[in-house]
Scaffold this motif. Structure first.
Motif, mmCIF file in Angstrom:
data_model
loop_
_atom_site.group_PDB
_atom_site.id
_atom_site.type_symbol
_atom_site.label_atom_id
_atom_site.label_comp_id
_atom_site.label_asym_id
_atom_site.label_seq_id
_atom_site.Cartn_x
_atom_site.Cartn_y
_atom_site.Cartn_z
ATOM 1 N N GLY A 63 0.826 -1.204 0.000
ATOM 2 C CA GLY A 63 0.000 0.000 0.000
ATOM 3 C C GLY A 63 0.860 1.252 0.000
ATOM 4 N N ARG A 64 0.393 2.272 -0.672
ATOM 5 C CA ARG A 64 1.076 3.588 -0.641
ATOM 6 C C ARG A 64 0.014 4.670 -0.618
ATOM 7 N N ILE A 65 0.364 5.775 -0.024
ATOM 8 C CA ILE A 65 -0.597 6.873 0.103
ATOM 9 C C ILE A 65 -0.118 8.088 -0.682
ATOM 10 N N LEU A 66 -1.043 8.674 -1.450
ATOM 11 C CA LEU A 66 -0.755 9.923 -2.160
ATOM 12 C C LEU A 66 -1.111 11.071 -1.230
ATOM 13 N N ARG A 67 -0.198 12.017 -1.109
ATOM 14 C CA ARG A 67 -0.385 13.095 -0.127
ATOM 15 C C ARG A 67 -0.388 14.467 -0.792
ATOM 16 N N SER A 68 -1.127 15.355 -0.214
ATOM 17 C CA SER A 68 -1.222 16.704 -0.762
ATOM 18 C C SER A 68 0.122 17.421 -0.676
ATOM 19 N N ALA B 243 -5.061 6.452 -2.064
ATOM 20 C CA ALA B 243 -4.112 5.386 -1.726
ATOM 21 C C ALA B 243 -4.242 4.257 -2.731
ATOM 22 N N VAL B 244 -3.154 3.539 -2.913
ATOM 23 C CA VAL B 244 -3.164 2.413 -3.845
ATOM 24 C C VAL B 244 -2.644 1.163 -3.145
ATOM 25 N N LYS C 291 -0.164 -4.290 3.117
ATOM 26 C CA LYS C 291 0.804 -3.778 4.090
ATOM 27 C C LYS C 291 1.059 -2.304 3.799
ATOM 28 N N LEU C 292 0.954 -1.498 4.822
ATOM 29 C CA LEU C 292 1.223 -0.067 4.678
ATOM 30 C C LEU C 292 2.300 0.322 5.682
#
Lengths: 754, 286
Positions: free
Chosen positions: A46-51, A113-114, A285-286
């Motif tokens: 898992g990955r998170i896109l952030r501002s 998030a992906v 998994k993040l």
């Protein structure tokens, strides 16, 4: 069974000793499993896109290209986390912080998030998500945010706690006031008054282990979460609420924890990991990068505090007041309120008034950080106290002793104190060799006091006596600072058996009743109380079994030194039955032997500390070296003195970093400039002297062994103690934390040359 | 990403010439490996030069020292002759990162990374060090200060590699020193750095000097006027004050997360003055 929690003086066999901790070998050999060490078959990354913006309206998010990328199994946005808040603002805020809904409120705020088959694909997918932002004006400074001209974060927030209710929205979310007496009259009586303003910059808890979890949602709607947390029951509750799950369907297992300090008390990305897993149908998994940890988790408030204290020539404080502004990030909270409550808690004051303002800014959501809000208030108050002592010509320790709170004092935040340790820590400081040590040129000494409430809370433990007479203790409070060792000592003490025969584990949420998290310095305090209760219940069972084995009345069986003994003239020729003998026979006397306990551990007992610090300042560069540091703190009863000392030293070390160098630095664009340990400067080993500790034991009347929480108070005095030391070394009052070299040099340069 | 470990400089250079993509040279890797973890990092080719013949040694010649590009900073610290001749250069190299980092990182890498805050660079510039640059068109030797041209940018061509750093043999009564300011005691990056190298005459008067400053401008600053201010003196207070003043004046720093303009200007002077004093003592000045 009823449980008597009152303190009884006794001679201890196990409590107070220093055995090796059960988790130590695994930790130093690298076998211990932390958050990121757990893996599941078929798990996705898992990955998170952030501002990248401090404040922006999210016009649209297009995930189509990311979803089309080979290897991408799920993409989620706020649309995948429906709003179930039903008017509960704190639920909504938590959800919004996990995934921005309409606006990004800070640099690093999650927007999508992906989950993908590997890290490379996940990284590529993030770049394919198209977010259309309408960038809005932002504000990051706590003093600027309260100005009428500041951009307002929420047009739905009107300052609470003010009458009449304001008609224009504001970044000041709430006002809270504490105190008693008449401060105006008190200041009239004063011969000397010190009035000053102070600022502290935002710091991060700086835990070495980044946030990490593995989430696995099954097709039947049950789910498991393995996570690094200070409270897995709380995480279960929050995740279930945010995702609309039955609590029973989510099982949360806590990992070993590489530091939390309050930063792992509430969910950040765990609900996102569950949402990704739910959508992808596979475990996800993040793991946060350090950059994400700084930008999107943690930090404490930046503050701005005005203090006024007056005293008579005889050294008695006549009045004290403070106005405190604490940043909360984008969501309302009670950080300033806690600051206002703790400000003057060390002192016995006739006239005191504190007012706290919760200030919203475009920074990450403020989280608890070790005695949250108290260190900044103590910095302002203890600096002013020091300056007032100088004006009066009274020794700063003597001045504090004269005004210290004691048993029966009505505290500045309301309650009347029972037996407390502020006076004894000050008296210990006064006679400590550190206070008499000589100082060289450019060196200065400072001291300061600190207070923390401490907390008890909901606690549940199981104590199982195994068939060989060894004991397994299952607790629900995560072991952050050596609690498993301490709780094993407590179980051993109560049962009268060796420490080595007790194994304490942290149970998961499916196998034990609800436990509040390890915060408020409650881990050892509350779980030791529940452990004592569990052990006493197990002893009852074992007395019963012994009575059965002997065929005598239970009234004629006592428990002593780990064995059942028959008493009375007719039975005293019976040889005692050891815990081992009773356990071995348990299959024939009624089955397994266990003691259970559930309780609200009340009466945590407030905590006080006094710190002494020597520094040397290079007047040409503003560089500061900590030469010597002493922590004196009341522990009630030190269960495992090594870990009590460790807490004292750790709090001081974090305080030293905060006082001298740690700070969030924002650019004009509202983006964090230093999201890494290179430019966010926590101390390295060589920056610190050996930190001396002195444990005082003023028993807490509300705990069987007199235990008080010790984890947090040690970070309260350092900012002030070091500021007083630096101020004394350079002859200029330092009012802005951190006292980084450029700030010290600028303060020196601002002085008129003699 | 393609990883290559050539055995000769010619092969290394050829790989760099032939690649169509983004290429990086790997020596110690203490900058490159960190950067490679960033989401924005893309590389098609990494050429590891640690197996290239002759880059792993420090050679002492009649002219001075030749330090191969793959020699770690820790090895410089263990080289007694080099340390005796150029203590300032070696102490600068041994301030980088931690013991673990120093056992991998190189001064050529520190130079090519082109950070304004590089610790070994002001010391090398003060020492008058030269870089031996090999490329498809042969080998050229240039002053080290000509290598960095802007933060993160060098004057080297696409396929050029620094093969070695050269330092002169020391005349008698010479000394050098490097000081940096960091808010911590180690594991940090220079907010200001100052290198001073000088040679005395028999009477203890400064005969020649070089003064270089780091982290106070986009690239390392060689402050000739500050050096001139101490030539012909015995570092009396007035000369040192003049040196500090001229160093402060030569700074063109920025306000950033590590320090302010005012702080860097003032501390540059302070450190240059202190470094000059140490270099003078090392040169045997009274």
């Amino acid at each position: 069974m009823s449980f008597d929690a009152t303190y009884h003086d006794q001679i201890y066999k196990s409590v107070g000793t220093r055995p090796v901790r059960p988790d130590g070998v695994d930790k130093v050999t690298g076998r211990a499993r932390y958050g990121a060490d757990f893996n599941m078959p078929g798990q996705l990354v898992g990955r998170i896109l952030r501002s990248p913006h401090a404040h922006a309206r999210i016009v649209s998010i297009d995930t189509a290209r990311a979803e089309a990328l080979k290897g991408v199994k799920a993409v989620v946005t706020a649309a995948d986390l429906p709003d179930l808040s039903d008017g509960d603002q704190s639920h909504y805020d938590l959800l919004d912080n996990c995934m921005a809904r309409t606006k990004a409120f800070y640099d690093g705020h999650a927007v999508a998030a992906v989950a993908a088959i590997d890290a490379q694909t996940a990284r590529k997918a993030l770049k394919l998500i198209e977010v259309d932002y309408e960038v809005l004006p932002h504000v990051v400074d706590v003093d600027e945010a309260v100005q009428p001209s500041a951009p307002v974060l929420h047009d739905t927030i009107f300052t609470g706690g003010v009458e009449p209710k304001p008609t224009t929205p504001s970044n000041v979310a709430a006002r809270a006031e504490f105190g008693h007496g008449d401060v105006d009259a008190g200041f009239e009586d004063a011969d000397f008054i010190v009035e000053r303003s102070f600022k502290t910059e935002q710091t991060h808890q700086g835990y070495i282990e980044p946030h990490a979890c593995v989430a696995s949602v099954n097709p039947d709607g049950t789910a498991e979460l393995w996570v690094c947390t200070q409270g897995h029951f709380v995480y279960r509750q929050k995740c279930a609420e945010l995702l609309g799950m039955d609590v029973s369907k989510l099982r949360v297992t806590s990992s070993e924890i590489g530091g939390g300090f309050g930063g792992k008390t509430h969910v950040w990305m765990e609900p996102v990991a569950l949402a990704l897993s739910r959508k992808a149908g596979r475990p996800v998994k993040l793991v946060m990068s350090r950059d994400e940890v700084f930008r999107a988790s943690g930090p404490t408030s930046a503050t701005s505090v005005d203090v006024k204290i007056g005293a008579r020539q005889d050294g008695r404080i006549t009045a004290a007041s403070a106005e405190l502004r604490y940043s909360c990030g984008p969501y309302a909270d009670i950080w300033a309120e806690l600051g206002a409550m703790t400000s003057f808690a060390c002192y016995d004051l006739e006239n005191v008034n504190t007012v706290g303002y919760e200030v919203l800014v475009n920074r990450p959501k403020t989280a608890a950080y070790r005695a949250p809000s108290a260190p900044m208030a103590a910095f302002a108050v203890e600096s002013a106290i020091d300056e007032l002592a100088q004006k009066l010509g009274i020794d700063p320790v003597a001045f504090r002793i004269k005004n210290a709170a004691r048993e029966g004092t009505r505290s500045s935040y309301g309650p009347v104190y029972g037996p407390i340790g502020i006076g004894p820590t000050l008296e210990a400081a006064q006679t400590h060799a550190h206070m008499q040590a000589p100082l060289g040129p450019n060196q200065g000494r400072g001291m300061a006091c600190g207070f923390w409430f401490n907390f008890g809370g909901q606690t549940c433990t199981d104590l199982n006596v195994n068939s060989d007479g060894t004991v397994t203790l299952a607790v629900g409070t995560v072991d952050v600072g050596g609690a498993r060792a301490s709780l094993s000592l407590v179980a051993a003490e109560e049962l009268g058996i060796p420490y080595e025969t007790v194994k304490t584990v942290v149970a998961d949420t499916a196998t034990l009743g609800y436990n509040d998290m390890t915060d408020g310095s409650r881990g050892t305090f509350s779980s030791s109380m529940a452990t004592i209760s569990s052990a006493r219940n197990a002893i009852e069972v074992m007395r019963n079994r012994a009575a059965l084995m002997w065929d005598i009345s239970i009234e004629d069986v006592v428990w002593e030194d780990g064995q059942a003994k028959a008493i009375g003239s007719t039975h005293d020729n019976l040889a005692p039955l050891s815990i081992k003998e009773i356990a071995e026979a348990s299959g024939k006397t009624g089955g397994p032997i266990a003691g259970h306990s559930e309780m609200v551990a009340d009466g945590a007992g407030v905590s006080f500390a006094t710190h002494i610090c020597d520094v040397e300042v290079d007047p040409e560069t503003g560089g500061t070296k900590i030469l010597r540091y002493t922590v004196i703190q009341d522990a009630g009863k030190a269960v495992h003195p090594d870990y009590v000392e460790g807490q004292y030293q750790g709090g001081a070390a974090q305080g030293i970093g905060w006082a001298l160098n740690e700070e969030y630095v924002y650019g004009q664009d509202g983006r964090l400039q230093n999201p890494g340990f290179l430019d966010y400067r926590i101390p390295v080993c060589s920056d610190l002297p050996m930190i001396d500790t002195q444990i005082l034991e003023i028993p807490n009347p509300n705990h069987p062994y007199g235990v008080r929480g010790v984890g947090e108070t040690s970070i309260v005095p350092p900012l002030a103690a070091i500021a007083n030391a630096v101020s004394n070394a350079v002859g200029v009052r330092m009012t802005h934390i951190p006292m980084s070299p450029p700030r010290i040099l600028a303060a020196l340069d601002a002085q008129p040359t003699a | 990403m393609q990883y290559e470990r050539p055995g000769t400089l010619q092969d290394a250079s050829r790989l760099l010439v032939e690649t169509q993509g983004t290429a990086f040279i790997l020596a110690g890797g203490t900058d490159l490996l960190v950067r490679s973890k960033s989401d924005d990092f893309e590389a098609d080719l990494v050429v590891d030069i640690k197996s290239v013949d002759g880059l792993e040694d420090v050679r002492e010649t009649a002219a001075g020292f030749t330090i191969g590009a793959a020699v770690s900073c820790a090895e410089l610290g263990a080289h007694a002759e080099l340390k005796a001749a150029w203590p300032g250069v070696v102490e600068a190299a041994n301030l980088i990162g931690s013991a673990q980092i120093q056992s991998r990182c190189t001064i050529a890498g520190n130079l090519c990374n082109a950070s304004p805050a590089a610790d070994s660079v002001p010391a090398l510039v003060a020492a008058g060090a030269r870089a031996v640059v090999t490329g498809p068109d042969g080998t050229r030797t240039i002053p080290v200060e000509d290598v960095p041209v802007a933060p993160g940018e060098t004057s080297l061509g696409k396929a050029e590699i620094i093969a070695a750093i050269e330092l002169d043999k020391r005349p008698p009564r010479s000394g050098d020193a490097y000081l940096r300011f960091i808010p911590r005691t180690e594991m940090d990056i220079a907010v200001v750095g100052a290198g001073v190298n000088l040679t005395l005459d028999e009477a203890g008067t400064v005969k020649s000097a070089r003064v270089a400053l780091g982290a106070v401008a986009p690239t390392v600053v060689l402050v000739d006027e500050a050096a001139d201010a101490i030539v012909g003196t015995k570092l009396e207070d007035a000369a040192l004050e003049k040196l500090a003043e001229l160093c402060s004046a030569a700074c063109r720093p920025i306000d950033d997360k590590r320090g302010t303009v005012d702080f860097r200007k003032k501390v540059a002077g302070v450190l240059a003055r202190r470094a000059a004093r140490i270099a003078y003592d090392r040169a045997g000045g009274a």
